[in-house]
Design a protein around this motif. Structure first.
Motif, PDB file in Angstrom:
ATOM      1  N   GLU A  67     -49.872  11.423-106.731  1.00 55.81           N
ATOM      2  CA  GLU A  67     -49.173  10.124-106.267  1.00 55.81           C
ATOM      3  C   GLU A  67     -47.599  10.296-106.725  1.00 55.81           C
ATOM      4  O   GLU A  67     -47.305  10.394-107.931  1.00 55.81           O
ATOM      5  CB  GLU A  67     -49.808   9.044-106.842  1.00 55.81           C
ATOM      6  CG  GLU A  67     -51.274   8.867-106.507  1.00 55.81           C
ATOM      7  CD  GLU A  67     -51.939   7.629-107.327  1.00 55.81           C
ATOM      8  OE1 GLU A  67     -50.969   6.513-107.604  1.00 55.81           O
ATOM      9  OE2 GLU A  67     -52.987   7.620-106.896  1.00 55.81           O
ATOM     10  N   PRO A  68     -46.572   9.931-105.654  1.00 55.00           N
ATOM     11  CA  PRO A  68     -45.347  10.070-106.016  1.00 55.00           C
ATOM     12  C   PRO A  68     -44.936   9.044-106.941  1.00 55.00           C
ATOM     13  O   PRO A  68     -45.645   7.797-106.955  1.00 55.00           O
ATOM     14  CB  PRO A  68     -44.450  10.342-104.758  1.00 55.00           C
ATOM     15  CG  PRO A  68     -45.476   9.576-103.833  1.00 55.00           C
ATOM     16  CD  PRO A  68     -46.830   9.941-104.308  1.00 55.00           C
ATOM     17  N   GLY A  69     -43.717   8.754-107.771  1.00 52.54           N
ATOM     18  CA  GLY A  69     -43.318   7.964-108.718  1.00 52.54           C
ATOM     19  C   GLY A  69     -43.037   6.598-107.914  1.00 52.54           C
ATOM     20  O   GLY A  69     -42.733   5.816-108.536  1.00 52.54           O
ATOM     21  N   SER A  70     -42.409   6.985-106.785  1.00 52.46           N
ATOM     22  CA  SER A  70     -41.711   5.895-106.033  1.00 52.46           C
ATOM     23  C   SER A  70     -42.700   4.693-105.791  1.00 52.46           C
ATOM     24  O   SER A  70     -44.000   4.776-105.790  1.00 52.46           O
ATOM     25  CB  SER A  70     -41.085   6.356-104.555  1.00 52.46           C
ATOM     26  OG  SER A  70     -42.137   7.060-103.880  1.00 52.46           O
ATOM     27  N   ARG A  71     -41.970   3.860-105.104  1.00 47.18           N
ATOM     28  CA  ARG A  71     -42.987   2.592-104.592  1.00 47.18           C
ATOM     29  C   ARG A  71     -42.875   2.216-103.141  1.00 47.18           C
ATOM     30  O   ARG A  71     -43.151   1.248-102.780  1.00 47.18           O
ATOM     31  CB  ARG A  71     -42.445   1.337-105.348  1.00 47.18           C
ATOM     32  CG  ARG A  71     -42.526   1.237-106.636  1.00 47.18           C
ATOM     33  CD  ARG A  71     -42.022   0.068-107.368  1.00 47.18           C
ATOM     34  NE  ARG A  71     -42.156   0.033-108.695  1.00 47.18           N
ATOM     35  CZ  ARG A  71     -41.902  -1.081-109.610  1.00 47.18           C
ATOM     36  NH1 ARG A  71     -41.479  -2.194-109.104  1.00 47.18           N
ATOM     37  NH2 ARG A  71     -42.192  -0.802-111.087  1.00 47.18           N
ATOM     38  N   ASP A  72     -42.513   3.510-102.343  1.00 51.34           N
ATOM     39  CA  ASP A  72     -42.628   3.308-100.937  1.00 51.34           C
ATOM     40  C   ASP A  72     -43.971   3.436-100.316  1.00 51.34           C
ATOM     41  O   ASP A  72     -44.911   3.594-100.850  1.00 51.34           O
ATOM     42  CB  ASP A  72     -41.394   4.130-100.299  1.00 51.34           C
ATOM     43  CG  ASP A  72     -41.885   5.855-100.696  1.00 51.34           C
ATOM     44  OD1 ASP A  72     -42.754   5.762-101.526  1.00 51.34           O
ATOM     45  OD2 ASP A  72     -41.063   6.718-100.556  1.00 51.34           O
ATOM     46  N   GLU A  73     -43.735   3.761 -98.761  1.00 52.71           N
ATOM     47  CA  GLU A  73     -45.032   3.656 -98.212  1.00 52.71           C
ATOM     48  C   GLU A  73     -45.756   4.986 -98.347  1.00 52.71           C
ATOM     49  O   GLU A  73     -46.866   4.905 -98.353  1.00 52.71           O
ATOM     50  CB  GLU A  73     -44.745   3.660 -96.780  1.00 52.71           C
ATOM     51  CG  GLU A  73     -44.140   2.422 -96.131  1.00 52.71           C
ATOM     52  CD  GLU A  73     -42.685   2.280 -96.206  1.00 52.71           C
ATOM     53  OE1 GLU A  73     -41.958   3.228 -96.959  1.00 52.71           O
ATOM     54  OE2 GLU A  73     -42.044   1.182 -95.959  1.00 52.71           O
ATOM     55  N   ILE A  74     -45.043   5.972 -98.731  1.00 52.74           N
ATOM     56  CA  ILE A  74     -45.897   7.401 -99.178  1.00 52.74           C
ATOM     57  C   ILE A  74     -46.746   7.209-100.561  1.00 52.74           C
ATOM     58  O   ILE A  74     -47.820   7.626-100.785  1.00 52.74           O
ATOM     59  CB  ILE A  74     -44.863   8.298 -99.263  1.00 52.74           C
ATOM     60  CG1 ILE A  74     -44.166   8.705 -97.797  1.00 52.74           C
ATOM     61  CG2 ILE A  74     -45.534   9.776 -99.742  1.00 52.74           C
ATOM     62  CD1 ILE A  74     -43.109   9.989 -97.691  1.00 52.74           C
ATOM     63  N   ALA A  75     -46.075   6.544-101.340  1.00 53.96           N
ATOM     64  CA  ALA A  75     -46.800   6.046-102.651  1.00 53.96           C
ATOM     65  C   ALA A  75     -47.850   5.314-102.279  1.00 53.96           C
ATOM     66  O   ALA A  75     -49.104   5.630-103.055  1.00 53.96           O
ATOM     67  CB  ALA A  75     -45.871   5.524-103.728  1.00 53.96           C
TER      68      ALA A  75
END
Length: 496
Positions: free
Chosen positions: A252-260
């Protein structure tokens, strides 16, 4: 193109190219319009200067015309005859006439007031003498005027000294003192406009490919960085599929975007899938274990009866057969529920259903007390067989654990019909109240399997309740035992 990055880069490049081309065309059009307007203004100024001299009755031959290369001038009368023209003008287009020599009937030194002729005298052509006569008679000569209307603008060409160039022409009208209307066409070169537009166009054409290459490269780089987590998710899912290890999770990437959010949703799906597979495996194992006991017992009794008919335990064989039949029915019902079987859309009276189920339980250890409030029909929509199975399972559970009383009550709440089954048994500890609704869960480990069920009744009851848009909960009864409450929506359609 199979690559998302390539498609994104191509799309961004096309969009930017269209935007740049549109913006460039707009800039060129605005630049050309502004420069053309400036040339028109210069032409208007030159035309008004010549028109002003004509309004002062300056003879045609004495007109101080501007430099022909800067402002080529033509003067025409009301009949369209050329009466004056800039010296050195070889050809012209875009004006009222393409002549570059004055009309033969007009003397080059005459004015609009006398017209002039080759004889050089006479009252009709003697403008200066008439002016002297007017002064001698005490009269003031009439003065002409220049039109204040907006001039007419046209584009054309002029040839001066063998070179042809584009010009912007302005047409200004002037009226002489004698009332003769003349039209002055004066031009201003468009070379500056053409040079500026050409330079800007060349710069745009030279910079457009470079800009598009930069956009494509930046888009590829950005999309590659943005989609890198997606590749990690894909690779991990491929590894999970190959290893069949559902305990693994995607990064899980640390960003808060759609990919996360995609990664979190994927992990939640894997968690649910792992739990589902785990339940399925436990179900198969528990079902095999539960089926093994009555089958083995029945086989043993039949083998003994075959070898020694006098020792055949017929009641025991019947009991094992009934137990096996009930377990098989439970397993088939769970399989249908898991497959998404719809509960039906029959309208039925819950109070009547409860009375019917209780009346059929003639062999119960403890009589069941029924209370239906109010007496009016309490209708719900669903499957009569499945809801009867729920009531029967709850009564079986109460009979199994009650000490002296089992009570069933039916009441209404806003938009709900509530069926409560209570007993005075030992009850269920609060930490275990949700666990008993799991499949093959029995809390009384000391009880033999022959005395109890397989642990499927409450699981079936809750599944059926949920499929009827209802709930099944467990609380403590006033008698101290367990109290199961089945809540069903009153008269509503069931969930598909």
């Amino acid at each position: 193109m199979r690559s998302v990055r390539a498609r994104a880069a191509l799309g961004a490049t096309v969009v930017v190219a269209v935007a740049l081309i549109g913006a460039g065309l707009a800039v060129l059009l605005v630049l050309r319009a502004n420069l053309t307007d400036q040339a028109g203004l210069q032409a208007e100024v030159a035309a008004r200067e010549v028109a002003g001299r004509l309004a002062l009755d300056v003879p045609y031959g004495q007109l101080d015309l501007p430099d022909v290369a800067e402002h080529p001038v033509q003067v025409t009368d009301e009949d369209g005859r050329l009466v004056a023209v800039s010296k050195g003008l070889k050809a012209i287009t875009g004006t009222r006439t393409d002549r570059v020599t004055p009309h033969a009937s007009v003397a080059p030194t005459s004015t609009a007031t006398d017209g002039g002729d080759d004889d050089g005298g006479g009252d009709r052509h003697g403008g200066e003498n008439r002016g002297d006569d007017d002064h001698a008679n005490g009269n003031t000569p009439a003065r002409g005027e220049v039109s204040t209307d907006d001039p007419d603008f046209t584009n054309g060409t002029a040839t001066v000294g063998g070179d042809t160039a584009d010009y912007r022409f302005a047409a200004v009208s002037a009226t002489t003192g004698a009332g003769v209307t003349l039209t002055v066409h004066a031009g201003a070169p468009l070379a500056t406009e053409q040079k500026a537009v050409g330079s800007v166009r060349g710069a745009m054409l030279a910079g457009l490919p470079v800009m598009l290459l930069i956009v494509a490269a930046v888009t590829l780089l950005v999309t590659r960085r943005a989609l890198r987590p997606v590749e990690g998710i894909r690779a991990e899912l491929a590894a999970i599929t190959a290893s069949q290890d559902l305990s693994r999770r995607v990064p899980e990437p640390g960003s808060r975007d759609e990919i996360a959010r995609l990664a979190r949703t994927t992990n939640e799906t894997l968690t649910a899938l792992e739990a589902s597979v785990g339940r399925q495996r436990r179900f198969v194992a528990d079902a095999s274990h539960e089926l093994r006991s009555p089958i083995a017992s029945l086989r043993t009794q039949l083998e003994v009866g075959a070898a020694h008919p006098g020792l055949l335990d017929v009641p025991g064989a019947v009991t094992d057969t009934v137990r096996l039949q009930a377990l098989a029915a439970d397993l088939l019902l769970l399989a249908r529920l898991d497959a998404g079987e719809r509960p039906g859309s029959t309208r039925l009276d819950v109070g009547a259903l409860v009375h019917e189920e209780v009346s059929q339980r003639t062999g119960d250890r403890i009589p069941v007390a029924v209370h239906v409030m109010p007496a009016a029909p309490l209708e719900v929509t669903g499957s009569r067989g499945q809801l009867a199975r729920v009531v029967g399972n709850l009564l079986d559970n109460a009979e199994r654990h009650a000490e002296s009383s089992v009570t069933v009550s039916v009441r209404t709440e806003p938009d709900w019909v509530v069926v409560a089954v209570s007993d005075d048994g030992p009850g269920v500890p609060e930490p275990e109240r949700e666990r008993i609704f799991e499949r093959f869960v029995r809390l009384d480990d000391a009880r033999s399997r022959d005395e109890g069920g397989a642990g499927l009744g409450l699981a079936i009851a809750r599944d059926v309740a949920h499929r009827h848009r209802g709930t099944l909960t467990l609380t403590r009864a006033r008698e101290g035992g367990a109290r199961f409450e089945l809540r069903l929506p009153m008269g509503l359609a069931t969930r598909a």
